[in-house]
Design an enzyme around this catalytic site. Structure first.
Site, PDB file in Angstrom:
ATOM      1  N   ARG A 164      55.395 -41.832  -5.307  1.00  0.00           N
ATOM      2  CA  ARG A 164      54.622 -41.263  -5.740  1.00  0.00           C
ATOM      3  C   ARG A 164      54.898 -39.701  -6.164  1.00  0.00           C
ATOM      4  O   ARG A 164      54.217 -38.690  -5.890  1.00  0.00           O
ATOM      5  CB  ARG A 164      53.386 -41.068  -5.058  1.00  0.00           C
ATOM      6  N   SER A 238      43.936 -43.911  -7.430  1.00  0.00           N
ATOM      7  CA  SER A 238      44.254 -44.527  -6.445  1.00  0.00           C
ATOM      8  C   SER A 238      44.111 -42.447  -5.639  1.00  0.00           C
ATOM      9  O   SER A 238      45.312 -41.749  -6.474  1.00  0.00           O
ATOM     10  CB  SER A 238      45.401 -44.543  -4.834  1.00  0.00           C
ATOM     11  N   GLU A 334      47.475 -37.817  -4.705  1.00  0.00           N
ATOM     12  CA  GLU A 334      47.583 -38.616  -5.035  1.00  0.00           C
ATOM     13  C   GLU A 334      48.031 -38.010  -6.831  1.00  0.00           C
ATOM     14  O   GLU A 334      48.350 -36.872  -7.762  1.00  0.00           O
ATOM     15  CB  GLU A 334      47.833 -40.051  -5.295  1.00  0.00           C
TER      16      GLU A 334
END
Ligand code: FAD
Length: 339
Positions: A164, A238, A334
């Site tokens: 990520r 998320s 994130e």
């Protein structure tokens, strides 16, 4: 290219946060982007590039120029008997690109079906899902430096992809705008069944030789059953990354919490499921006013109606603080926070 003033971004971010941007422009080509960046009127203002707004949290009005990237176009650039190179404009909806590739039986992208957002944002956090990450099919990208308007081409190793993350989320954050992305895909694809729930679904459906089309359909069905739809309830997927801890720290935690959800990244590191940590802290489905965590997915922070970005951000900080206190683990965002 038309710059408008004081526009609401409520419909341009999937949290549905009602903030205003001082200036806003939508661009459809590299030339228009350069024009927007070179325009004297905005040269002293901060600039933010926006795709689908599905990984961003505005905590207040944006005092600068928001540039919505809508550069279109998907084309097949090159091919041999095994591989194909497909190029897409940064403004193309990611899942339209996935559908295009799967329809032509170009494989390697199908597990990334139905991730919201644009092609241009996909490399920013090296999008990933169901046992696949963008970097596995990434070939190269083109873009422009915000300050100099210089164009630059990045190959895979220059992007510094990791879980990520990429150079564009770190050193080049808010400094570089991606205008197009090229992917290298397989003409004779093998399906990726490394993710347990995808494999189980293939078995349940009794599909003996699954195609990439089957995998795409399965992934979409799983996603629809598990994740809240931003059209119905504001969210950005998320909110936190799954933390990676050392094997030693993992052993200590595992003794205290035998049901700790995890998987081994390599010999020395273990990835812990952030959702598990958050749930253990009592945060699953917890609500304060119009924000809180989703009742089924504690990793997803939601806007039940009229929550402000600041309220959502405050909740994220409370969750982080509880996880830190109980597990001595620092969660990393994130979602991109715009302060
Ligand atoms: C329901 C839901 C499920 C999700 N599931 C997943 C998932 O499974 N896996 C996953 O990885 N992500 C997931 N996400 C997060 C999100 O979809 C991805 O991160 C997506 O790539 C964001 O694209 P976007 O165009 O909406 O980016 P935006 O939110 O518009 O922007 C994100 C960041 O990238 C920057 N940016 C955008 N475009 C460019 C560009 N052209 N050049 C330079 N910088 C740019 C922005 O400035 C911002 O910092 C999910 C989100 C939601 C709402």
């Amino acid at each position: 290219m038309k710059v408008v003033k004081n526009i609401s971004l409520k419909n341009l971010n999937t949290f549905g946060v009602d903030v205003k941007s001082k200036y806003f422009v939508e661009i459809y080509s590299e030339e228009e982007l350069k024009q927007a960046l070179n325009s004297g009127e905005y040269s002293n203002h901060q600039k933010l590039i926006l795709g689908g707004g599905s990984n961003i949290l505005f905590t207040k009005d944006y005092d600068g120029l928001v540039i919505k990237n809508s550069i279109p176009g998907i084309k097949l650039l090159d091919e041999d008997s095994k591989k194909v190179i497909v190029e897409a404009g940064a403004g193309v909806i990611w899942d339209e690109l996935v559908k295009y590739c799967v329809d032509y039986n170009f494989g390697g992208i199908e597990n990334l079906s139905y991730i919201p957002g644009t092609v241009g944002a996909a490399p920013i956090q090296n999008i990933g899902a169901y046992g696949q990450e963008l970097e596995e099919i990434f070939y190269e990208l083109n873009g422009i430096y915000i300050d100099s308007c210089e164009t630059k081409n990045f190959n895979k190793s220059e992007c510094s992809f990791s879980y990520r993350s990429s150079i564009f989320k770190n050193e080049l954050k808010n400094k570089f705008i991606i205008t197009s992305v090229k992917l290298k895909l397989n003409k004779n694809p093998n399906v990726n069944l490394s993710y347990n729930s995808v494999k189980k679904e293939v078995e349940k459906k009794n599909i003996k030789q699954p195609t990439i089309k089957d995998i795409r359909e399965i992934v979409i069905a799983i996603r629809k059953s598990k994740l809240p739809d931003p059209v119905e309830i504001g969210n950005a997927g998320s909110f936190f990354k799954n933390p990676v801890i050392t094997k030693e720290k993992f052993k200590v935690l595992k003794e205290e919490y035998p049901d700790l959800k995890h998987f081994f990244v390599d010999e020395n590191n273990v990835k812990i499921f952030a959702a598990w940590l958050i749930e253990k802290c009592g945060w699953k489905g917890k609500r304060f006013g119009d924000t809180g965590t989703h009742k089924l997915q504690p990793l997803v922070i939601v806007n039940y109606g009229n929550a402000s970005g600041k309220e959502i951000y405050e909740i994220s900080k409370m969750i982080k603080s509880d996880v830190k206190t109980i597990f001595y683990i620092t969660l990393k965002n994130e979602v991109n926070i715009i302060n």
